[in-house]
Design a protein around this motif. Sequence first.
Motif, PDB file in Angstrom:
ATOM      1  N   ASP A 127       0.845  -1.198   0.000  1.00 38.49           N
ATOM      2  CA  ASP A 127       0.000   0.000   0.000  1.00 38.49           C
ATOM      3  C   ASP A 127       0.891   1.263   0.000  1.00 38.49           C
ATOM      4  N   VAL A 128       1.844   1.294   0.916  1.00 41.33           N
ATOM      5  CA  VAL A 128       2.695   2.488   1.062  1.00 41.33           C
ATOM      6  C   VAL A 128       3.510   2.740  -0.213  1.00 41.33           C
ATOM      7  N   TYR A 129       4.145   1.696  -0.744  1.00 37.63           N
ATOM      8  CA  TYR A 129       5.000   1.883  -1.934  1.00 37.63           C
ATOM      9  C   TYR A 129       4.174   2.303  -3.144  1.00 37.63           C
ATOM     10  N   CYS A 130       3.023   1.641  -3.328  1.00 41.01           N
ATOM     11  CA  CYS A 130       2.213   1.961  -4.512  1.00 41.01           C
ATOM     12  C   CYS A 130       1.665   3.380  -4.413  1.00 41.01           C
ATOM     13  N   THR A 131       1.267   3.763  -3.194  1.00 34.43           N
ATOM     14  CA  THR A 131       0.754   5.126  -3.016  1.00 34.43           C
ATOM     15  C   THR A 131       1.855   6.139  -3.329  1.00 34.43           C
ATOM     16  N   ASP A 132       3.072   5.866  -2.858  1.00 31.66           N
ATOM     17  CA  ASP A 132       4.210   6.763  -3.147  1.00 31.66           C
ATOM     18  C   ASP A 132       4.510   6.801  -4.637  1.00 31.66           C
ATOM     19  N   ASP A 133       4.509   5.623  -5.259  1.00 32.10           N
ATOM     20  CA  ASP A 133       4.981   5.543  -6.652  1.00 32.10           C
ATOM     21  C   ASP A 133       3.916   5.922  -7.679  1.00 32.10           C
ATOM     22  N   TYR A 134       2.648   5.602  -7.372  1.00 34.31           N
ATOM     23  CA  TYR A 134       1.622   5.771  -8.415  1.00 34.31           C
ATOM     24  C   TYR A 134       0.483   6.702  -8.010  1.00 34.31           C
ATOM     25  N   GLY A 135       0.479   7.138  -6.754  1.00 36.84           N
ATOM     26  CA  GLY A 135      -0.539   8.104  -6.299  1.00 36.84           C
ATOM     27  C   GLY A 135      -1.730   7.436  -5.645  1.00 36.84           C
ATOM     28  N   ARG A 136      -2.249   8.062  -4.594  1.00 37.43           N
ATOM     29  CA  ARG A 136      -3.368   7.509  -3.811  1.00 37.43           C
ATOM     30  C   ARG A 136      -4.588   7.190  -4.692  1.00 37.43           C
ATOM     31  N   ASP A 137      -4.830   8.024  -5.715  1.00 41.76           N
ATOM     32  CA  ASP A 137      -6.016   7.825  -6.554  1.00 41.76           C
ATOM     33  C   ASP A 137      -5.968   6.502  -7.320  1.00 41.76           C
ATOM     34  N   HIS A 138      -4.776   5.967  -7.469  1.00 38.05           N
ATOM     35  CA  HIS A 138      -4.627   4.732  -8.252  1.00 38.05           C
ATOM     36  C   HIS A 138      -4.541   3.488  -7.371  1.00 38.05           C
ATOM     37  N   VAL A 139      -4.640   3.685  -6.055  1.00 39.14           N
ATOM     38  CA  VAL A 139      -4.489   2.552  -5.143  1.00 39.14           C
ATOM     39  C   VAL A 139      -5.798   2.316  -4.414  1.00 39.14           C
ATOM     40  N   LYS A 140      -6.311   1.091  -4.531  1.00 37.71           N
ATOM     41  CA  LYS A 140      -7.556   0.747  -3.845  1.00 37.71           C
ATOM     42  C   LYS A 140      -7.208  -0.166  -2.662  1.00 37.71           C
ATOM     43  N   GLN A 141      -7.610   0.283  -1.476  1.00 38.14           N
ATOM     44  CA  GLN A 141      -7.245  -0.465  -0.267  1.00 38.14           C
ATOM     45  C   GLN A 141      -8.344  -1.465   0.108  1.00 38.14           C
ATOM     46  N   TYR A 142      -7.928  -2.668   0.489  1.00 40.05           N
ATOM     47  CA  TYR A 142      -8.844  -3.696   0.983  1.00 40.05           C
ATOM     48  C   TYR A 142      -8.377  -4.110   2.370  1.00 40.05           C
TER      49      TYR A 142
END
Length: 266
Positions: free
Chosen positions: A164-179
Motif C-alpha cells: 500500500d505504502v509503496y504503490c501510493t508513493d509511486d503511483y498516487g493515492r487515486d490509483h491505489v484501492k485499499q482492501y
Amino acid sequence: MKKFSIAMLSMVLAGSMLLTGCGNSAPSTKDDTGADDAQQPQQTEGTLIMGTNATFPPYEFVDENSEVAGIDAEIANAIAGELGMALEIKDMEFDSLIPALSSGTIDIVLAGMTVTPARQENVDFTESYATGVQVIIVPEGSSIASPDDLEGKTIGVQSGTTGDVYCTDDYGRDHVKQYSNGALAVAALVNGQIDCVVIDNEPAKNYVAANQGLKILDTEYVVEDYAAAIAKGNTELHEKVDAAIETLKENGTIASIIAKYIPAEG
Ligand code: GLN
C-alpha cells in the motif's frame, strides 16, 4: 535456582501447541514445583500474547479447526517455548497490530511484518527471521508486464501494508484501492474491478493457486525483511526474543518451519 522443570516445560509446550486458536485463554503456567516465581521468565503471567492478521498464508491463516496456523504461529510457538511461556494468538486487522502493541493489548506481532523506518518510529523490531518480496498479481493476458506498466492503473493492496505504502508513493493515492485483506483484493481482481494486486510473494502464490486465470509477474517490486515487532521500550522482552530467534536460527528450527510451508523451488 531452577526456573522450569523439564516436565513443566513440556507441559507448557504441549499446552501452547493447543493454543493457536484466536483469543483462547492460556493454560496455567504456574510452577507447581515450588520454584521461585520471581525467577521465572514472565510476561503477562507467563503467556506471550501474539497479534497477527490470519489472512496471509502460509505465514498465517485460519486452519480447518478454526485455529490460527502457519509459519508465524509456529515460530512464535517456538519462541514462547524458548522463553518458557505459553502462547496466545489474537487475530486482528493488520492496521490494528501496531496500535495493539503500543496499548499493551498484545506483547508481540508476527504477521509477515516488514521492517520499515516509519514503523520503527512506533515499535521496535527483532532480528529478521524471513525475507519477503512485494510482487504483482495480474490476470493472465494483462498488458501489465512490469512495475513500469503500473502508471495510471488501478492497483489493489491490503490496507496499511508496505505494498500500500509503496504503490501510493509511486503511483498516487487515486490509483491505489485499499482492501482490509489480501483475499478481498484478489477477489476484486478476479471480478475485474482493479488491474492488479501488489502483495507479498508467498500469499500471492497461495492466492494465484486458489484462483484461476491469475499470474504473478516475474519482476520483483521490492525485497523486504520480516521481523517480530515489540512495543518500544520493552527491552527485556526484545532481548529475550532476539536471543530465542538466534537459537532457533542456529538449531535449524526456523528453517525447518519455513521449509514445511514453503517447499524449496527448482
Ligand atoms: N509484509 C507486508 C507488510 O509488512 C504485508 C504484511 C501482511 O499483510 N501481513 O506490510
